[in-house]
Each structure stands twice: as structure tokens, then as C-alpha cells.
Design an enzyme around this catalytic site. Structure first.
Site, short mmCIF file in Angstrom:
data_model
loop_
_atom_site.label_atom_id
_atom_site.label_comp_id
_atom_site.label_asym_id
_atom_site.label_seq_id
_atom_site.Cartn_x
_atom_site.Cartn_y
_atom_site.Cartn_z
N ASN A 15 -1.77 -7.04 -4.19
CA ASN A 15 -1.53 -5.46 -5.19
C ASN A 15 0.05 -5.92 -4.85
O ASN A 15 0.70 -5.67 -6.26
CB ASN A 15 -2.05 -4.11 -4.44
CG ASN A 15 -1.03 -3.19 -4.78
OD1 ASN A 15 -0.86 -2.66 -6.59
ND2 ASN A 15 0.21 -2.27 -4.31
N ARG A 43 5.96 -3.06 3.78
CA ARG A 43 7.55 -3.41 3.93
C ARG A 43 8.65 -2.18 4.90
O ARG A 43 8.73 -2.06 6.00
CB ARG A 43 8.98 -3.73 3.38
CG ARG A 43 8.36 -5.23 2.56
CD ARG A 43 9.44 -6.07 1.60
NE ARG A 43 9.14 -5.34 0.33
CZ ARG A 43 10.34 -4.55 0.19
NH1 ARG A 43 11.41 -4.38 0.93
NH2 ARG A 43 10.28 -3.64 -1.29
N LYS A 80 2.48 -13.94 -13.58
CA LYS A 80 2.00 -13.27 -13.37
C LYS A 80 0.39 -14.34 -14.02
O LYS A 80 -0.49 -14.50 -14.22
CB LYS A 80 1.10 -11.89 -14.37
CG LYS A 80 2.22 -10.41 -13.55
CD LYS A 80 1.32 -10.55 -11.96
CE LYS A 80 1.92 -9.69 -11.25
NZ LYS A 80 1.76 -8.80 -10.04
N ALA A 101 0.92 -1.60 -0.11
CA ALA A 101 0.18 0.13 -0.36
C ALA A 101 1.18 1.89 -0.07
O ALA A 101 -0.01 2.01 -0.41
CB ALA A 101 -0.78 0.31 1.38
N GLU A 123 6.50 2.48 -9.72
CA GLU A 123 8.10 2.41 -9.43
C GLU A 123 8.48 0.85 -10.46
O GLU A 123 9.08 0.57 -9.99
CB GLU A 123 8.16 2.36 -7.83
CG GLU A 123 8.07 3.44 -7.00
CD GLU A 123 8.11 3.16 -5.69
OE1 GLU A 123 8.38 2.21 -5.63
OE2 GLU A 123 8.46 4.33 -4.68
N TYR A 126 8.80 -13.29 -14.93
CA TYR A 126 7.86 -12.60 -14.30
C TYR A 126 6.16 -12.84 -14.75
O TYR A 126 5.40 -13.16 -14.38
CB TYR A 126 8.21 -11.00 -14.86
CG TYR A 126 7.05 -9.57 -14.80
CD1 TYR A 126 6.04 -9.77 -13.11
CD2 TYR A 126 6.18 -9.47 -15.21
CE1 TYR A 126 5.69 -8.86 -13.09
CE2 TYR A 126 5.14 -8.60 -15.13
CZ TYR A 126 4.95 -8.30 -14.28
OH TYR A 126 4.01 -7.49 -13.69
#
Length: 251
Positions: free
Chosen positions: A86, A34, A156, A10, A188, A152
Site C-alpha cells: 500500500n 515510517r 503506477k 499502515a 492524505e 506518478y
């Protein structure tokens, strides 16, 4: 009584935008991440909107941390209405034979195992209430593959498959499941993927108006505010200039 949403990852990007938009429509929020400094700052921002916020600092990759955080939720925070899975990342663009094992582990542990750890803890709370909505943030990389995307894309694709499986498993418990698969979103994401190389990250979006975290947050809010009899199973959302992972109209 305000509904409760739990959002992983978040502290930036899609997660932060989703927290902000849900706060604006009156959801109380459990925010996780984190980075403690960012969590604290976001907690203050959200509370200023007049809602209640519970900030939990842990790494979704650590099963014990996830278990401890969710199993020790105060009673008033256990009736979670929405879970937004997320937290996720892409690291590196190497072809499979040159892949860096640590990059692979980070993506698998965050994108797949982290999502599973959280869902394993939260789903029983929803089942007890016979209601809820799980939103998984997937990707166009879960629908197709592209050069350098190997692991990756595999993670997904796993999220895409898990969303379909969760929808079936949760059906009898009256719990909705929505898979959201964005194309290019400027957060990011690319900075992390290119390990801090800002120029390489900027080049991803060169000549294109990409999606923003707010665009995806709007989509999440739309999905979770549909009437009780409607579930949006799968949403693929792209910038107008992007038709697929490789077909992009750059100006």
C-alpha cells in the site's frame, strides 16, 4: 490459528483502514510505516480488537531496512498469508520539463522500488508455504495519464505491469496477485501531492463525493476472502461521479 497480513504504509488512509477491517475479521497484523508515534497508536487500537500485532518502523525506500525487518521476523510471524503493498505517494503536479528531481526520486523509490523490496523479501516466505495473496495498490493513473501526472502515472503504470508479471511468476506457487486501481480517494494523498496546501488538496474533491480509505479497504477484504479457487486479478474502482482521470461530474 489466525491468518497473518502484512500492510505497508499502515499509519494512514487506505493502509490504516485495511488494517482495521482485517483486524475485525480476525487477522493478526504486521503493520509497517515510517512514523513511529502513529504506528504505536495504531498498534494499540488494533490490539483492542483482540488480535496480535507486530509493528515495524522502517522506510520501504531503504532496501537494507526492509531486508533487516523481514529477515528478522520472529518464527511465529513468518507465515504471511497476505501482503498489501500500500505504501505510495504522489508529489507535485509540474509538467515534465519543470519537474523537481527530488519529487521524482521519492515517487519512484516508494511506489516502485519500495514495492519491489518488500515483495522480494515476503514472496519467498509465501512460496515456502505454497500459498498466499499479494495485493498491490495501483491507481487509475496506472491505466491512463493526465496533465501534470507524468512520473506518478509512470510509477503506477509500473505497478500495474508488475502485478501482471507477479501473477504469472506466482502462478505455479499457488499465490494469488490482485491489482487494485482506485480513482479519487480522499486521504492524505492530495495534501502530500500539493505539499501541505490544504486548499489545493480540498479543490481536488470539490463538488464530488470521493472514495474513502474504508471503501478501498472493503474492496481489499472482499478480494482476499474469496474462495481458494478464485483470484481477482485487476479491480478498477471509481467514485460514481468519476468516469476517468479527467472526466468528473462536479455538482
Amino acid at each position: 490459528m489466525n491468518k497473518i497480513a502484512l500492510i505497508t504504509g499502515a499509519t494512514s488512509g487506505i493502509g490504516k483502514a485495511t488494517a482495521t477491517k482485517l483486524a475485525e475479521i480476525g487477522y493478526n497484523l504486521i503493520i509497517t510505516g515510517r512514523r513511529g508515534d502513529r504506528l504505536t497508536a495504531l498498534e494499540d487500537e488494533l490490539k483492542a480488537k483482540g488480535i496480535q500485532v507486530l509493528a515495524l518502523q522502517f522506510d520501504v525506500r531503504n532496501q537494507q531496512e526492509v531486508h533487516n525487518a523481514i529477515s528478522n521476523l520472529p518464527a511465529e510471524w513468518q507465515n504471511i498469508d497476505i501482503l498489501v503493498n500500500n505504501a505510495g505517494l504522489a508529489v507535485g503536479t509540474s509538467p515534465i520539463q519543470d519537474g523537481i528531481l527530488d519529487d521524482w526520486e521519492r515517487m519512484i523509490d516508494t511506489n516502485v522500488k519500495g514495492l519491489l523490496y518488500i515483495t522480494h523479501e515476503v514472496a519467498p516466505l509465501m512460496i515456502k508455504n505454497e500459498k498466499g495473496h499479494i495485493v498491490n495498490i495501483a491507481s487509475v493513473a496506472g491505466k491512463e495519464v493526465y496533465p501534470g501526472g507524468n512520473v506518478y502515472c509512470a510509477t503506477k503504470h509500473a505497478v500495474d505491469a508488475l502485478s501482471k508479471a507477479m501473477r504469472i511468476d506466482m502462478l505455479k506457487h499457488n499465490i494469488k496477485v490482485t491489482n487494485i486501481a482506485p480513482g479519487m480517494v480522499e486521504t492524505e494523498f492530495s495534501v502530500v501531492r500539493y505539499k501541505g496546501d490544504q486548499q489545493a488538496a480540498d479543490n481536488v474533491y470539490k463538488g464530488v463525493t470521493p472514495l474513502t480509505g474504508e471503501d478501498i479497504a472493503d474492496t481489499i477484504v472482499f478480494a482476499v476472502t474469496r474462495p481458494a479457487h478464485i483470484c481477482l486479478n485487476d479491480i478498477q474502482i471509481m467514485p460514481t461521479a468519476q468516469a476517468s482521470s479527467r472526466d468528473v461530474n462536479r455538482k
